[in-house]
Write an enzyme that holds these catalytic residues in place. Structure first.
Site, PDB file in Angstrom:
ATOM      1  N   VAL A  90       9.640  10.882  17.087  1.00  0.00           N
ATOM      2  CA  VAL A  90       8.879  11.875  16.322  1.00  0.00           C
ATOM      3  C   VAL A  90       8.743  11.258  14.960  1.00  0.00           C
ATOM      4  CG1 VAL A  90       9.231  13.816  17.804  1.00  0.00           C
ATOM      5  CG2 VAL A  90      10.696  13.470  15.884  1.00  0.00           C
ATOM      6  N   ARG A  91       9.707  10.294  14.518  1.00  0.00           N
ATOM      7  CA  ARG A  91       9.637   9.703  13.154  1.00  0.00           C
ATOM      8  C   ARG A  91       8.066   8.878  13.019  1.00  0.00           C
ATOM      9  NH1 ARG A  91      13.896   8.467  10.221  1.00  0.00           N
ATOM     10  NH2 ARG A  91      12.319   7.568   8.540  1.00  0.00           N
ATOM     11  N   ARG A  93       4.793   9.554  12.476  1.00  0.00           N
ATOM     12  CA  ARG A  93       4.017  10.500  12.105  1.00  0.00           C
ATOM     13  C   ARG A  93       2.486  10.911  12.390  1.00  0.00           C
ATOM     14  NH1 ARG A  93       6.386   8.955   6.361  1.00  0.00           N
ATOM     15  NH2 ARG A  93       6.209   7.047   7.536  1.00  0.00           N
ATOM     16  N   GLN A  99       7.492  19.697  21.384  1.00  0.00           N
ATOM     17  CA  GLN A  99       8.674  19.431  22.237  1.00  0.00           C
ATOM     18  C   GLN A  99       9.502  20.810  22.839  1.00  0.00           C
ATOM     19  OE1 GLN A  99      11.151  17.237  19.468  1.00  0.00           O
ATOM     20  NE2 GLN A  99      12.509  16.413  21.118  1.00  0.00           N
ATOM     21  N   SER A 101      11.990  23.400  23.405  1.00  0.00           N
ATOM     22  CA  SER A 101      12.892  24.084  22.355  1.00  0.00           C
ATOM     23  C   SER A 101      13.923  24.345  23.165  1.00  0.00           C
ATOM     24  CB  SER A 101      12.375  25.220  22.021  1.00  0.00           C
ATOM     25  OG  SER A 101      13.155  25.911  21.009  1.00  0.00           O
ATOM     26  N   ARG A 152      23.843  26.069  20.840  1.00  0.00           N
ATOM     27  CA  ARG A 152      23.287  24.578  21.049  1.00  0.00           C
ATOM     28  C   ARG A 152      23.700  23.705  20.154  1.00  0.00           C
ATOM     29  NH1 ARG A 152      17.298  24.228  18.379  1.00  0.00           N
ATOM     30  NH2 ARG A 152      17.674  25.370  16.508  1.00  0.00           N
ATOM     31  N   ARG A 170      -4.961   3.166  17.258  1.00  0.00           N
ATOM     32  CA  ARG A 170      -4.354   2.565  16.038  1.00  0.00           C
ATOM     33  C   ARG A 170      -2.883   2.857  15.907  1.00  0.00           C
ATOM     34  NH1 ARG A 170      -6.720   2.952   9.862  1.00  0.00           N
ATOM     35  NH2 ARG A 170      -6.008   0.697   9.145  1.00  0.00           N
ATOM     36  N   ARG A 179       8.173  -0.547  18.396  1.00  0.00           N
ATOM     37  CA  ARG A 179       9.422  -0.020  19.327  1.00  0.00           C
ATOM     38  C   ARG A 179       9.282  -0.812  20.819  1.00  0.00           C
ATOM     39  NH1 ARG A 179      12.522   3.038  16.341  1.00  0.00           N
ATOM     40  NH2 ARG A 179      11.357   4.730  15.087  1.00  0.00           N
TER      41      ARG A 179
HETATM   42  C1  LIG Z   1      14.207  -1.069  14.695  1.00  0.00           C
HETATM   43  C2  LIG Z   1      14.133   0.049  13.714  1.00  0.00           C
HETATM   44  C3  LIG Z   1      15.208   0.520  13.124  1.00  0.00           C
HETATM   45  C4  LIG Z   1      14.899   1.898  12.197  1.00  0.00           C
HETATM   46  N1  LIG Z   1      16.021   2.242  11.631  1.00  0.00           N
HETATM   47  C5  LIG Z   1      15.948   3.263  10.782  1.00  0.00           C
HETATM   48  C6  LIG Z   1      17.023   3.602   9.853  1.00  0.00           C
HETATM   49  O1  LIG Z   1      18.144   3.282  10.251  1.00  0.00           O
HETATM   50  N2  LIG Z   1      16.943   5.045   9.217  1.00  0.00           N
HETATM   51  C7  LIG Z   1      15.421   5.279   9.132  1.00  0.00           C
HETATM   52  O2  LIG Z   1      15.458   6.494   8.472  1.00  0.00           O
HETATM   53  N3  LIG Z   1      14.536   4.994  10.046  1.00  0.00           N
HETATM   54  C8  LIG Z   1      14.698   3.777  10.896  1.00  0.00           C
HETATM   55  N4  LIG Z   1      13.712   3.492  11.500  1.00  0.00           N
HETATM   56  C9  LIG Z   1      12.423   4.412  11.358  1.00  0.00           C
HETATM   57  C10 LIG Z   1      11.308   3.697  10.523  1.00  0.00           C
HETATM   58  O3  LIG Z   1      11.516   3.406   9.142  1.00  0.00           O
HETATM   59  C11 LIG Z   1       9.968   4.443  10.655  1.00  0.00           C
HETATM   60  O4  LIG Z   1      10.133   5.925  10.131  1.00  0.00           O
HETATM   61  C12 LIG Z   1       9.472   4.739  12.129  1.00  0.00           C
HETATM   62  O5  LIG Z   1       9.673   3.526  12.795  1.00  0.00           O
HETATM   63  C13 LIG Z   1       7.965   5.178  12.092  1.00  0.00           C
HETATM   64  O6  LIG Z   1       7.081   4.286  11.502  1.00  0.00           O
HETATM   65  P1  LIG Z   1       5.724   4.230  10.654  1.00  0.00           P
HETATM   66  O7  LIG Z   1       6.239   5.103   9.429  1.00  0.00           O
HETATM   67  O8  LIG Z   1       5.182   2.995  10.768  1.00  0.00           O
HETATM   68  O9  LIG Z   1       5.023   5.286  11.785  1.00  0.00           O
HETATM   69  P2  LIG Z   1       4.293   6.414  11.161  1.00  0.00           P
HETATM   70  O10 LIG Z   1       4.823   7.665  10.650  1.00  0.00           O
HETATM   71  O11 LIG Z   1       3.377   7.018  12.475  1.00  0.00           O
HETATM   72  O12 LIG Z   1       3.095   5.992  10.311  1.00  0.00           O
HETATM   73  C14 LIG Z   1       2.277   5.131  10.500  1.00  0.00           C
HETATM   74  C15 LIG Z   1       1.695   4.250   9.129  1.00  0.00           C
HETATM   75  O13 LIG Z   1       1.148   5.068   8.327  1.00  0.00           O
HETATM   76  C16 LIG Z   1       1.527   4.695   7.086  1.00  0.00           C
HETATM   77  N5  LIG Z   1       2.372   5.946   6.555  1.00  0.00           N
HETATM   78  C17 LIG Z   1       2.776   7.027   6.846  1.00  0.00           C
HETATM   79  N6  LIG Z   1       3.246   7.848   6.181  1.00  0.00           N
HETATM   80  C18 LIG Z   1       3.171   7.335   4.873  1.00  0.00           C
HETATM   81  C19 LIG Z   1       3.697   7.518   3.660  1.00  0.00           C
HETATM   82  N7  LIG Z   1       4.382   8.831   3.421  1.00  0.00           N
HETATM   83  N8  LIG Z   1       3.386   6.522   2.523  1.00  0.00           N
HETATM   84  C20 LIG Z   1       2.760   5.529   2.692  1.00  0.00           C
HETATM   85  N9  LIG Z   1       2.255   5.240   4.053  1.00  0.00           N
HETATM   86  C21 LIG Z   1       2.415   5.996   5.123  1.00  0.00           C
HETATM   87  C22 LIG Z   1       2.307   3.360   6.949  1.00  0.00           C
HETATM   88  O14 LIG Z   1       1.551   2.425   6.839  1.00  0.00           O
HETATM   89  C23 LIG Z   1       2.844   3.701   8.353  1.00  0.00           C
HETATM   90  O15 LIG Z   1       3.274   2.260   9.077  1.00  0.00           O
HETATM   91  C24 LIG Z   1      13.838   2.472  12.192  1.00  0.00           C
HETATM   92  C25 LIG Z   1      12.682   1.965  13.153  1.00  0.00           C
HETATM   93  C26 LIG Z   1      12.716   0.765  13.700  1.00  0.00           C
HETATM   94  C27 LIG Z   1      11.582   0.127  14.476  1.00  0.00           C
END
Ligand SMILES: Cc1cc2nc3c(=O)[nH]c(=O)nc-3n(C[C@H](O)[C@H](O)[C@H](O)COP(=O)(O)OP(=O)(O)OC[C@H]3O[C@@H](n4cnc5c(N)ncnc54)[C@H](O)[C@@H]3O)c2cc1C
Length: 214
Positions: A90-91, A93, A99, A101, A152, A170, A179
Site C-alpha cells: 500500500v506504499r 500510492r 483491505q 479489516s 489485535r 503506468r 518489486r
Molecule cells: C527495495 C526497496 C526498499 C525500500 N525500503 C524502504 C524503507 O526502508 N523505508 C521506507 O519508508 N520505504 C521504503 N521503500 C518504499 C519506497 O520508498 C516507496 O515508498 C515505494 O516503493 C512506493 O514507490 P513509489 O513512491 O514510486 O510509488 P507510488 O506511491 O505509486 O508513486 C508513483 C510515482 O508517483 C510519483 N509520486 C507519488 N507521490 C509523490 C509525491 N508525494 N511527490 C513526488 N512524486 C510523487 C513518483 O514519481 C512515484 O515514483 C522501499 C522500496 C523498495 C523497492
C-alpha cells in the site's frame, strides 16, 4: 497449512471479475495516444483500429516514454499476503486498495498466518506452534473483555490479510520496476511476479516486457 516442499511464499493473486483489461480498453488507450499524434479526426483512425495494431502502437509509446497513455488501462487483482508485505504494497500510492479489516473479530487459525518458505521442514512445527501462541494470546485478551482494537495489537506481522488492488498500467510498471527485482522483499516480489504471470496469460505482457523481471 503449507506443504513442506513449498519453495514459494504462501501468497495468492487472482483477477477480480472485471480485473482483466478488455480488448476495447487496449484499443482505446492506443487511440488516445493517436489523438496526440495524428492530424486526422478521431473517428477516422479509431473505427478500424485492430487489437494487434493497438498493441504495436502502445509498445512504441512505451519506447518513446509517452507513458501517460498507459493510464487508460486498468488492472484489478485480489491478493492475499502477510501484513508485513501488505504494508509495502500500500506504499504504492498510485493505486486503490480495499483491505480486510482486523477491527472485526476474527476466528483465526494458523492458516491465517503466512509461513515464509525459508522455514526448514524441521522447524516448521515450531514456527506454526509460535503462530498458535499468537492466536491464543489474541483470544486471551478478547476473553478478558477487551475490544478487538486492543486485542489485535497482539497479532504479528505474518498475519494474513486480503485486499483488492486497482492499478493502471503506468503505475503497475513502476510497481514491477521496484518489486519484481531481487532486492525487494521475497513476498511482495512473489506477488509482483504472479501478477505479471497472470498478465502474460492474457496476452498483455507487452506492456511490461522491457522491465526485465529477475
Ligand atoms: C527495495 C526497496 C526498499 C525500500 N525500503 C524502504 C524503507 O526502508 N523505508 C521506507 O519508508 N520505504 C521504503 N521503500 C518504499 C519506497 O520508498 C516507496 O515508498 C515505494 O516503493 C512506493 O514507490 P513509489 O513512491 O514510486 O510509488 P507510488 O506511491 O505509486 O508513486 C508513483 C510515482 O508517483 C510519483 N509520486 C507519488 N507521490 C509523490 C509525491 N508525494 N511527490 C513526488 N512524486 C510523487 C513518483 O514519481 C512515484 O515514483 C522501499 C522500496 C523498495 C523497492
Amino acid at each position: 497449512m503449507p506443504r513442506e516442499t513449498d519453495t514459494l511464499p504462501d501468497i495468492q493473486v487472482q483477477w477480480t471479475e472485471s480485473g482483466i483489461p478488455s480488448e476495447e480498453s487496449i484499443i482505446d488507450a492506443a487511440a488516445a495516444g493517436m489523438v496526440s499524434r495524428k492530424d486526422e479526426p478521431y473517428e477516422s483512425f479509431v473505427k478500424d483500429l485492430s487489437l494487434s495494431r493497438a498493441k504495436e502502437f502502445l509498445t512504441k509509446m512505451i519506447e518513446y516514454g509517452h507513458e501517460s497513455v498507459l493510464e487508460h488501462i486498468t488492472f484489478q487483482f485480489w491478493v492475499s499476503m502477510s501484513r508485513v508485505a501488505s504494508h509495502q504494497q500500500v506504499r504504492h500510492r498510485m493505486a486503490s486498495y480495499t483491505q480486510m479489516s482486523l477491527r472485526k473479530k476474527r476466528s483465526l487459525t494458523t492458516d491465517d498466518f503466512v509461513v515464509p518458505p525459508q522455514i526448514k521442514s524441521e522447524d516448521l512445527g515450531e514456527w506454526i506452534a509460535d503462530s498458535k501462541q499468537v492466536i491464543d494470546t489474541y483470544e486471551k485478551w478478547l476473553a478478558k473483555g477487551y475490544e478487538v482494537d486492543v486485542a489485535r495489537r497482539k497479532l504479528t506481522q505474518e498475519a494474513r490479510t486480503d485486499m483488492v488492488m486497482t492499478i493502471n498500467a503506468r503505475s503497475l510498471r513502476n510497481y514491477f520496476n521496484l518489486r519484481a527485482k531481487h532486492d525487494a522483499d521475497f513476498e511482495i516480489n512473489a506477488v509482483a511476479k504472479r501478477m505479471y504471470q497472470l498478465i502474460c496469460e492474457e496476452g498483455l505482457g507487452f506492456l511490461f516486457e522491457d522491465i526485465g523481471f529477475e
